[in-house]
Design an enzyme around this catalytic site. Sequence first.
Site, short mmCIF file in Angstrom:
data_model
loop_
_atom_site.label_atom_id
_atom_site.label_comp_id
_atom_site.label_asym_id
_atom_site.label_seq_id
_atom_site.Cartn_x
_atom_site.Cartn_y
_atom_site.Cartn_z
N LYS A 1 0.84 -1.20 0.00
CA LYS A 1 0.00 0.00 0.00
C LYS A 1 0.88 1.25 0.00
O LYS A 1 2.09 1.18 0.22
CB LYS A 1 -0.92 0.00 1.22
CG LYS A 1 -0.19 0.05 2.55
CD LYS A 1 -1.16 0.00 3.72
CE LYS A 1 -0.40 0.05 5.05
NZ LYS A 1 -1.32 0.07 6.21
N TYR B 1 17.02 29.60 7.20
CA TYR B 1 15.85 30.31 7.68
C TYR B 1 15.84 30.41 9.20
O TYR B 1 16.15 29.45 9.92
CB TYR B 1 14.57 29.60 7.23
CG TYR B 1 14.28 29.79 5.76
CD1 TYR B 1 14.04 31.06 5.23
CD2 TYR B 1 14.23 28.70 4.90
CE1 TYR B 1 13.77 31.23 3.88
CE2 TYR B 1 13.96 28.85 3.55
CZ TYR B 1 13.73 30.12 3.04
OH TYR B 1 13.46 30.30 1.71
#
Length: 377
Positions: free
Chosen positions: A35, A255
């Site tokens: 999956k 950042y």
Amino acid sequence: MSRPLRADIDLDALRHNYQLACELAPNSRSLAVIKADAYGHGAVACARALADLAPAFAVATIEEALALREGGITHPVVLLEGVFEASEYQLAAQHDFWCAIHSEWQLAALEAATLPGPISCWIKFDSGMHRLGFDAEQARAVKKRLVASGKAQDLHLMTHFATADSLTPDYFQHQMAAVEELAAELALPLCLANSPATLAWPQSHAAWNRPGIMLYGADPLEGANDASRRLKPVMTLSSAIIAVREIAIGEPVGYAGRFVATRPTRIGVVACGYGDGYDRHAVDGTPVLVDGQETVLAGKVSMDMLTVDITDLPEAGVGSRVVLWGEGLEVNRVAASCDTISYTLLTGILPRVPKHYHGGQAREADPMASQAVDTCA
């Protein structure tokens, strides 16, 4: 020159891990759970690599199952969450999809369906996960209704363990006792063991097991055991340094200036970021390999880049290979630094990262996918 970021998928390692699952449970058959695009590894390519080993596959949705059929996979496929609407039973009957039944509405829809033939149905018993499934009394009634409907065949009983990965066995044992009591009464084949139970709880090995994350080489256990130490990583996410910066003491990087140099520092800029699926929550100190030597993340992850401290790696520079997880660096270690789990990292790889398949059935990887295929021996 193309961007150096890539995900190398070792299909021989995938096959090794599946064979380990079988070795641990020699009296069981093992569904290969693929999956979520085989946990980010490419469902069709992985299914083809396992096609001569696995008797059946398991997915979460009918769309995933249909993609396997379109990719030429003819094995039975278990829909672990069953159908999401009544019309899907027609597709299940047409394509030999085996359906979990976990809700009253699914059962009623099957009873009302007009089908070309019966569907293999797996009754989901809620033994304590309290997510999907019937309680014991309901499960007894479900079996009777499925038999009476004439719409079901090859009935199985399945459950899901909430704490099979834990070092504390109490709740696992509570669930095992509940399913053993019901199984003795219903006399149905069982599907119980997920990856951690396959690795650590042989008493849960039944007619079918369903290994998932272990197939891809990530250890799901809280504490590794002899079996989980034999797992081999399947995905290696790697890139390269594309620039080097010399940073003075007190200067920030990235950042918000989260990382501040406490010594003259060489920073390597790596072509990989959260736009590729690398977790933005990775902290300073997250392990990274540069030219095979371990160093650390330094600064916040950007969309397309991240930065690593190469001060103590004087030979490292532009072009140096960077392993973000996989070969030589366990994905669990990286996940821990991101306050997450390996499942999240592996399934989070985004489409712009090319996959390169090696070994196994690499020559048969999906030719329609935008993925590179290396046919190395």
